[in-house]
Design a protein around this motif. Structure first.
Motif, PDB file in Angstrom:
ATOM      1  N   VAL A 156     -20.868 -15.465   4.176  1.00  0.00           N
ATOM      2  CA  VAL A 156     -20.176 -16.750   4.292  1.00  0.00           C
ATOM      3  C   VAL A 156     -18.779 -16.567   4.876  1.00  0.00           C
ATOM      4  N   GLU A 157     -18.050 -15.551   4.394  1.00  0.00           N
ATOM      5  CA  GLU A 157     -16.668 -15.350   4.846  1.00  0.00           C
ATOM      6  C   GLU A 157     -16.375 -13.873   5.068  1.00  0.00           C
ATOM      7  N   GLU A 158     -15.341 -13.628   5.855  1.00  0.00           N
ATOM      8  CA  GLU A 158     -14.840 -12.273   6.080  1.00  0.00           C
ATOM      9  C   GLU A 158     -13.334 -12.297   5.868  1.00  0.00           C
ATOM     10  N   TYR A 159     -12.847 -11.407   4.984  1.00  0.00           N
ATOM     11  CA  TYR A 159     -11.429 -11.350   4.659  1.00  0.00           C
ATOM     12  C   TYR A 159     -10.811 -10.119   5.334  1.00  0.00           C
ATOM     13  N   ASP A 160      -9.731 -10.327   6.042  1.00  0.00           N
ATOM     14  CA  ASP A 160      -9.025  -9.230   6.704  1.00  0.00           C
ATOM     15  C   ASP A 160      -7.751  -8.890   5.936  1.00  0.00           C
ATOM     16  N   ILE A 161      -7.538  -7.590   5.689  1.00  0.00           N
ATOM     17  CA  ILE A 161      -6.353  -7.107   4.988  1.00  0.00           C
ATOM     18  C   ILE A 161      -5.443  -6.432   6.008  1.00  0.00           C
ATOM     19  N   TYR A 162      -4.151  -6.783   5.993  1.00  0.00           N
ATOM     20  CA  TYR A 162      -3.190  -6.261   6.967  1.00  0.00           C
ATOM     21  C   TYR A 162      -2.156  -5.357   6.293  1.00  0.00           C
ATOM     22  N   PHE A 163      -1.551  -4.468   7.103  1.00  0.00           N
ATOM     23  CA  PHE A 163      -0.552  -3.518   6.603  1.00  0.00           C
ATOM     24  C   PHE A 163       0.607  -3.436   7.594  1.00  0.00           C
ATOM     25  N   ASP A 164       1.845  -3.550   7.066  1.00  0.00           N
ATOM     26  CA  ASP A 164       3.046  -3.488   7.898  1.00  0.00           C
ATOM     27  C   ASP A 164       3.568  -2.049   7.923  1.00  0.00           C
ATOM     28  N   ALA A 165       3.216  -1.332   8.959  1.00  0.00           N
ATOM     29  CA  ALA A 165       3.601   0.083   9.056  1.00  0.00           C
ATOM     30  C   ALA A 165       5.086   0.262   9.366  1.00  0.00           C
ATOM     31  N   LYS A 166       5.752  -0.795   9.869  1.00  0.00           N
ATOM     32  CA  LYS A 166       7.175  -0.677  10.202  1.00  0.00           C
ATOM     33  C   LYS A 166       8.059  -0.664   8.952  1.00  0.00           C
ATOM     34  N   LYS A 167       7.614  -1.337   7.929  1.00  0.00           N
ATOM     35  CA  LYS A 167       8.436  -1.444   6.718  1.00  0.00           C
ATOM     36  C   LYS A 167       7.907  -0.604   5.567  1.00  0.00           C
ATOM     37  N   ASN A 168       6.714  -0.029   5.744  1.00  0.00           N
ATOM     38  CA  ASN A 168       6.103   0.705   4.637  1.00  0.00           C
ATOM     39  C   ASN A 168       5.507   2.031   5.106  1.00  0.00           C
ATOM     40  N   ASP A 169       5.385   2.943   4.149  1.00  0.00           N
ATOM     41  CA  ASP A 169       4.744   4.240   4.396  1.00  0.00           C
ATOM     42  C   ASP A 169       3.391   4.259   3.688  1.00  0.00           C
ATOM     43  N   PHE A 170       2.308   4.411   4.485  1.00  0.00           N
ATOM     44  CA  PHE A 170       0.965   4.418   3.918  1.00  0.00           C
ATOM     45  C   PHE A 170       0.725   5.707   3.140  1.00  0.00           C
ATOM     46  N   LYS A 171       0.018   5.576   1.968  1.00  0.00           N
ATOM     47  CA  LYS A 171      -0.275   6.757   1.162  1.00  0.00           C
ATOM     48  C   LYS A 171      -1.762   7.123   1.230  1.00  0.00           C
TER      49      LYS A 171
ATOM     50  N   GLY B  32      -9.127  -8.482  -7.355  1.00  0.00           N
ATOM     51  CA  GLY B  32      -8.200  -7.641  -8.119  1.00  0.00           C
ATOM     52  C   GLY B  32      -8.450  -6.159  -7.972  1.00  0.00           C
ATOM     53  N   SER B  33      -9.529  -5.765  -7.307  1.00  0.00           N
ATOM     54  CA  SER B  33      -9.810  -4.334  -7.105  1.00  0.00           C
ATOM     55  C   SER B  33      -8.764  -3.713  -6.189  1.00  0.00           C
ATOM     56  N   SER B  34      -8.355  -2.476  -6.496  1.00  0.00           N
ATOM     57  CA  SER B  34      -7.355  -1.764  -5.689  1.00  0.00           C
ATOM     58  C   SER B  34      -7.978  -1.293  -4.378  1.00  0.00           C
ATOM     59  N   LEU B  35      -7.269  -1.523  -3.273  1.00  0.00           N
ATOM     60  CA  LEU B  35      -7.788  -1.163  -1.952  1.00  0.00           C
ATOM     61  C   LEU B  35      -7.065   0.039  -1.352  1.00  0.00           C
ATOM     62  N   PHE B  36      -5.720   0.048  -1.382  1.00  0.00           N
ATOM     63  CA  PHE B  36      -4.967   1.194  -0.863  1.00  0.00           C
ATOM     64  C   PHE B  36      -3.564   1.192  -1.450  1.00  0.00           C
ATOM     65  N   GLU B  37      -2.885   2.370  -1.325  1.00  0.00           N
ATOM     66  CA  GLU B  37      -1.525   2.536  -1.839  1.00  0.00           C
ATOM     67  C   GLU B  37      -0.556   2.780  -0.686  1.00  0.00           C
ATOM     68  N   TYR B  38       0.701   2.366  -0.904  1.00  0.00           N
ATOM     69  CA  TYR B  38       1.745   2.615   0.088  1.00  0.00           C
ATOM     70  C   TYR B  38       3.106   2.577  -0.606  1.00  0.00           C
ATOM     71  N   THR B  39       4.102   3.058   0.076  1.00  0.00           N
ATOM     72  CA  THR B  39       5.488   2.963  -0.417  1.00  0.00           C
ATOM     73  C   THR B  39       6.295   2.163   0.592  1.00  0.00           C
ATOM     74  N   ALA B  40       7.333   1.489   0.070  1.00  0.00           N
ATOM     75  CA  ALA B  40       8.166   0.651   0.927  1.00  0.00           C
ATOM     76  C   ALA B  40       9.403   1.410   1.369  1.00  0.00           C
ATOM     77  N   THR B  41       9.617   1.537   2.683  1.00  0.00           N
ATOM     78  CA  THR B  41      10.804   2.238   3.200  1.00  0.00           C
ATOM     79  C   THR B  41      12.075   1.483   2.853  1.00  0.00           C
ATOM     80  N   GLU B  42      12.039   0.206   2.700  1.00  0.00           N
ATOM     81  CA  GLU B  42      13.226  -0.574   2.341  1.00  0.00           C
ATOM     82  C   GLU B  42      13.730  -0.182   0.957  1.00  0.00           C
ATOM     83  N   LEU B  43      12.814   0.247   0.090  1.00  0.00           N
ATOM     84  CA  LEU B  43      13.217   0.639  -1.258  1.00  0.00           C
ATOM     85  C   LEU B  43      14.074   1.901  -1.243  1.00  0.00           C
TER      86      LEU B  43
END
Length: 419
Positions: free
Chosen positions: A62-77, A90-101
């Protein structure tokens, strides 16, 4: 003698029969001339007429959900799911850290260091105040630190010892308040830093809905993850003509070789713009999606990509007067012939309704139960007499005995002459 009598009787009867036939045929406006042979007839009956669109479709989510990631502001883990995994909301999909932090953390740590430095300076200054306070009475001429003398804002040489002590106590109280304020600030900065540490350790992106992980882009190009819903739908295309009849909410029925049960549902979405750019060389195709009604009983899951034969019910009327389409004739306005109990064929104009499946709804005209010819084999004059083939299985001797002698002769002659 008896043999000659029989021959003479047959001859006379034959001559009379032929003479009567010739007279009836040649007589202007005779009933025989206006008699119609009705071979096929039926009754107007209540029926269900269903107008449909027949097309094809394919089973898709019925539907397709797209998940996006901002690589400029975050570091993918790391990814926490694989392609084909089932996920829930609510299931966990991926982890990352924020460079702004990191920048915020450095700023807070600098602010904390500055506050702690101020606190150390205040403690040192309070120590000097206490030291000088102890020498005011015993050694009035004792040397005083320049910073202390400046902040007390009094003339040491002319002021009494009591005044000097009072000023020292006020200054010490003032500095204690400032020290407490800085201590609270340091605690607040510690709390912020602790929160940043927790965020820096792992920021987790979760799924917004139930589904299956369709695709993971390990190059981190967006969308980084695509999730398709577990609910299935039917997708297909309407032609330009079908678009004139199709509407959202219409009932659908579908069958597939991959499913034993017929599928039911409704049209959920119709695109008003063609799937391809309009062109004179191509027929327009308009995408649509039909939602499948969930089964109450647990059934085999639908296979994505299964082909289905789809029926869209565009209009349906139940219990309406219905006749076969071939019974309707036209002469400026539609009309049909009705067979009366007195043996006439009468012309009746009708108001047509829904037409589908070889049936025609009658909105206005003859009533349910009336008998009509399907397609007369000759031109019919209004109020003509009619005859029909004998249906021997329905012929009963009792019915024949009810006819008068005149009716028996008339019907016999009509039958012979029409044949």
């Amino acid at each position: 003698m008896s043999g000659n009598w029989k021959i003479a009787a047959v001859s006379i009867a034959s001559i009379v029969l032929i003479t009567v036939n010739l007279y009836l045929i040649e007589k202007k406006e005779s009933k025989v001339e206006r008699t119609v042979f009705v071979e096929n007839w039926t009754k107007i009956k209540k029926d269900t007429i269903t107008d449909t669109i027949q097309t094809n479709g394919v089973i898709k989510p019925v539907e397709e959900y797209d998940i996006y990631f901002d690589a400029k502001k975050n570091d993918f883990k790391k990814f926490l799911v694989k392609e084909g995994d089932s996920v829930t909301a609510g299931s966990s999909l991926f982890e990352y850290t924020a460079t702004e932090l990191d920048a915020l953390k450095a700023s807070l740590e600098a602010e904390k260091t500055a506050a702690q430095g101020e606190m150390a300076g205040i403690e040192e200054y309070i120590g000097k105040l206490r030291s000088y306070q102890g020498t005011v009475t015993s050694e009035p001429e004792a040397a005083i630190d320049e910073s202390v003398e400046k902040n007390l804002n009094i003339d040491i040489t002319t002021s009494s010892s009591d005044l000097i002590k009072s000023n020292i106590e006020q200054e010490m109280y003032k500095q204690e308040l400032e020290k407490n304020r800085l201590d609270e600030k340091v605690k607040m900065l510690d709390a912020k830093l602790s929160s940043i540490e927790e965020q820096s350790s792992a920021i987790v992106t979760t799924s917004e809905a139930d589904g299956v992980v369709k695709n993971i882009n390990k190059n981190l190009d967006n969308p980084i993850i695509s999730i398709v819903s577990t609910n299935m739908a039917i997708e297909g295309y309407f032609s330009g003509e079908e678009m004139k009849k199709a509407e959202v909410g219409m009932t659908i029925k579908a069958s597939s070789s991959d499913s034993k049960k017929a599928l039911k549902g409704t049209i959920g979405r119709i695109h008003s713009y063609p799937a391809e750019e309009p062109s004179l060389k191509k027929d327009n195709r308009f995408p649509f999606q039909a939602l499948i009604e969930p089964e109450r009983e647990e059934t085999e899951p639908l296979l994505v990509g299964s082909k289905v034969n789809l029926t869209v019910i565009t209009n349906e009327k139940a219990g309406v007067p219905s006749i076969p389409i071939e019974a309707v004739q036209y002469q400026k306005h539609p009309y049909i012939y009705k067979l009366t109990n007195k043996g006439h064929v009468d012309k009746h104009y009708i108001t047509k309704g829904l037409k589908a499946e070889g049936k025609q709804e009658i909105i206005k005209g003859p009533s349910v139960g009336d008998v009509i010819p399907l397609k007369p084999n000759v031109a019919v004059k209004n109020h003509s007499y009619f005859i029909t083939p004998i249906q021997f299985e329905k012929v009963k001797a009792g019915t024949y005995k009810k006819f008068t002698s005149r009716e028996k002769v008339r019907y016999l002659l009509l039958g012979i002459l029409e044949k």
